[in-house]
Write a protein that holds these residues in place. Sequence first.
Motif, PDB file in Angstrom:
ATOM      1  N   UNK A  24       0.431  -1.426  -0.055  1.00  0.00           N
ATOM      2  CA  UNK A  24      -0.429   0.263   0.123  1.00  0.00           C
ATOM      3  C   UNK A  24       1.323   1.017   0.135  1.00  0.00           C
ATOM      4  N   UNK A  25       0.152   2.069  -0.371  1.00  0.00           N
ATOM      5  CA  UNK A  25       1.116   3.484  -1.113  1.00  0.00           C
ATOM      6  C   UNK A  25       0.344   4.562  -0.130  1.00  0.00           C
ATOM      7  N   UNK A  26       1.301   5.087   1.028  1.00  0.00           N
ATOM      8  CA  UNK A  26       1.612   6.077   2.570  1.00  0.00           C
ATOM      9  C   UNK A  26       1.756   7.958   2.059  1.00  0.00           C
ATOM     10  N   UNK A  27       1.336   8.878   2.551  1.00  0.00           N
ATOM     11  CA  UNK A  27       1.964  10.044   1.938  1.00  0.00           C
ATOM     12  C   UNK A  27       1.737  10.454   3.200  1.00  0.00           C
ATOM     13  N   UNK A  28       3.120  11.909   3.745  1.00  0.00           N
ATOM     14  CA  UNK A  28       2.683  12.018   5.078  1.00  0.00           C
ATOM     15  C   UNK A  28       3.712  13.645   4.489  1.00  0.00           C
ATOM     16  N   UNK A  29       3.815  14.198   5.977  1.00  0.00           N
ATOM     17  CA  UNK A  29       4.570  14.745   6.340  1.00  0.00           C
ATOM     18  C   UNK A  29       5.519  14.627   7.636  1.00  0.00           C
ATOM     19  N   UNK A  30       6.908  15.185   7.569  1.00  0.00           N
ATOM     20  CA  UNK A  30       7.476  15.228   9.230  1.00  0.00           C
ATOM     21  C   UNK A  30       7.573  17.027   9.344  1.00  0.00           C
ATOM     22  N   UNK A  31       7.447  16.846  10.515  1.00  0.00           N
ATOM     23  CA  UNK A  31       7.730  18.211  11.238  1.00  0.00           C
ATOM     24  C   UNK A  31       9.339  17.789  11.934  1.00  0.00           C
ATOM     25  N   UNK A  32       9.984  18.975  11.895  1.00  0.00           N
ATOM     26  CA  UNK A  32      11.771  18.704  12.254  1.00  0.00           C
ATOM     27  C   UNK A  32      11.602  19.779  13.531  1.00  0.00           C
ATOM     28  N   UNK A  33      11.551  19.525  14.859  1.00  0.00           N
ATOM     29  CA  UNK A  33      11.659  20.496  15.731  1.00  0.00           C
ATOM     30  C   UNK A  33      12.643  20.995  16.119  1.00  0.00           C
ATOM     31  N   UNK A  34      14.199  19.549  16.096  1.00  0.00           N
ATOM     32  CA  UNK A  34      15.127  19.427  16.808  1.00  0.00           C
ATOM     33  C   UNK A  34      16.210  18.972  15.712  1.00  0.00           C
ATOM     34  N   UNK A  35      17.026  19.824  15.095  1.00  0.00           N
ATOM     35  CA  UNK A  35      18.080  19.467  14.024  1.00  0.00           C
ATOM     36  C   UNK A  35      19.182  20.189  15.199  1.00  0.00           C
ATOM     37  N   UNK A  36      20.390  19.103  15.085  1.00  0.00           N
ATOM     38  CA  UNK A  36      21.282  19.390  16.126  1.00  0.00           C
ATOM     39  C   UNK A  36      22.701  18.898  14.616  1.00  0.00           C
ATOM     40  N   UNK A  37      23.614  19.676  14.032  1.00  0.00           N
ATOM     41  CA  UNK A  37      24.766  19.249  13.738  1.00  0.00           C
ATOM     42  C   UNK A  37      25.901  18.771  15.075  1.00  0.00           C
ATOM     43  N   UNK A  38      27.124  17.809  14.473  1.00  0.00           N
ATOM     44  CA  UNK A  38      28.263  18.273  15.555  1.00  0.00           C
ATOM     45  C   UNK A  38      29.193  17.605  14.693  1.00  0.00           C
ATOM     46  N   UNK A  39      30.171  17.464  15.552  1.00  0.00           N
ATOM     47  CA  UNK A  39      31.941  17.361  15.336  1.00  0.00           C
ATOM     48  C   UNK A  39      32.213  18.574  14.283  1.00  0.00           C
ATOM     49  N   UNK A  40      31.178  18.587  13.087  1.00  0.00           N
ATOM     50  CA  UNK A  40      32.777  19.630  12.503  1.00  0.00           C
ATOM     51  C   UNK A  40      32.017  21.030  12.558  1.00  0.00           C
ATOM     52  N   UNK A  41      30.806  21.262  13.091  1.00  0.00           N
ATOM     53  CA  UNK A  41      30.012  22.782  14.417  1.00  0.00           C
ATOM     54  C   UNK A  41      29.503  22.100  14.871  1.00  0.00           C
ATOM     55  N   UNK A  42      28.534  23.041  15.997  1.00  0.00           N
ATOM     56  CA  UNK A  42      27.571  22.216  16.033  1.00  0.00           C
ATOM     57  C   UNK A  42      26.324  23.829  16.275  1.00  0.00           C
ATOM     58  N   UNK A  43      26.129  23.278  15.368  1.00  0.00           N
ATOM     59  CA  UNK A  43      24.128  24.167  15.116  1.00  0.00           C
ATOM     60  C   UNK A  43      23.265  23.690  15.586  1.00  0.00           C
ATOM     61  N   UNK A  44      22.077  24.298  15.830  1.00  0.00           N
ATOM     62  CA  UNK A  44      20.881  23.652  15.772  1.00  0.00           C
ATOM     63  C   UNK A  44      19.757  24.128  15.470  1.00  0.00           C
ATOM     64  N   UNK A  45      18.627  23.878  14.458  1.00  0.00           N
ATOM     65  CA  UNK A  45      17.593  24.347  13.681  1.00  0.00           C
ATOM     66  C   UNK A  45      16.527  23.541  13.549  1.00  0.00           C
ATOM     67  N   UNK A  46      16.172  23.690  12.871  1.00  0.00           N
ATOM     68  CA  UNK A  46      14.524  22.879  12.693  1.00  0.00           C
ATOM     69  C   UNK A  46      14.338  22.515  11.270  1.00  0.00           C
ATOM     70  N   UNK A  47      12.814  22.511  10.587  1.00  0.00           N
ATOM     71  CA  UNK A  47      13.027  22.359   9.518  1.00  0.00           C
ATOM     72  C   UNK A  47      11.395  21.452   9.067  1.00  0.00           C
ATOM     73  N   UNK A  48      11.305  20.711   7.910  1.00  0.00           N
ATOM     74  CA  UNK A  48      10.135  20.175   7.541  1.00  0.00           C
ATOM     75  C   UNK A  48      10.651  19.285   5.870  1.00  0.00           C
ATOM     76  N   UNK A  49       9.814  17.680   6.511  1.00  0.00           N
ATOM     77  CA  UNK A  49       9.488  17.643   5.009  1.00  0.00           C
ATOM     78  C   UNK A  49       8.107  17.464   4.562  1.00  0.00           C
ATOM     79  N   UNK A  50       7.908  18.269   3.626  1.00  0.00           N
ATOM     80  CA  UNK A  50       6.311  18.101   3.145  1.00  0.00           C
ATOM     81  C   UNK A  50       5.905  17.018   2.544  1.00  0.00           C
TER      82      UNK A  50
END
Length: 189
Positions: free
Chosen positions: A70-96
């Motif tokens: 079966x096929x499913x469609x959806x979207x993601x809400x990303x309130x927590x995005x953190x990078x590490x190692x090369x630099x430490x940055x926090x952010x957020x986003x979405x995947x529609x």
Amino acid sequence: MLLFAACTATAQQYPLPTAQKGTWDLNLWATGATGEENRNSFTEARIWTAGAFLGRVLTGEVGHGWRRGSLEYGFDVIPLFVTAKTQNVKGGGFEPVVLRWNSIHHLGPVLPYIEMAGGAIFTPTNIPPGNTSNVNFTARGGGGIHLFTRKRQSVDIGCAWSHLSNANLGIQNPEFNGIRLSLGYHWFR
């Protein structure tokens, strides 16, 4: 043989919610990704994310043989995005756009799926640092399994290729390419 029969009997106790058209899928998830940005070293950068997914099964069972699902469609809400190692940055986003093919071939409570998704991430500073951008776009493709714990609840374990780049919004366009492991919990309604 007895184990297979027991798994089959357990699976037949209820219809799979991922195979029923119109089923809503709410998922809370967390991921960790490791990959490369500049030096072709797969351990160069780390990205951690957490969020929520809301999806809907668009079709009942379709296809033949091993492709049946079966096929499913959806979207993601990303309130927590953190990078590490090369630099430490926090952010957020979405995947529609999140497209998931849920297989109907399962062994007891274990159900495989494949998916692809795309979206955007926003951070207060440029990632990676330099003449890049604080707006980056995501793409991923992979798969995983649902481990049904109850009739309409499952634990989701997944693995995907993950890409992040600014699509030339900045002067430079370095990218993150890596492997992403995910863990989530689904509620189907």
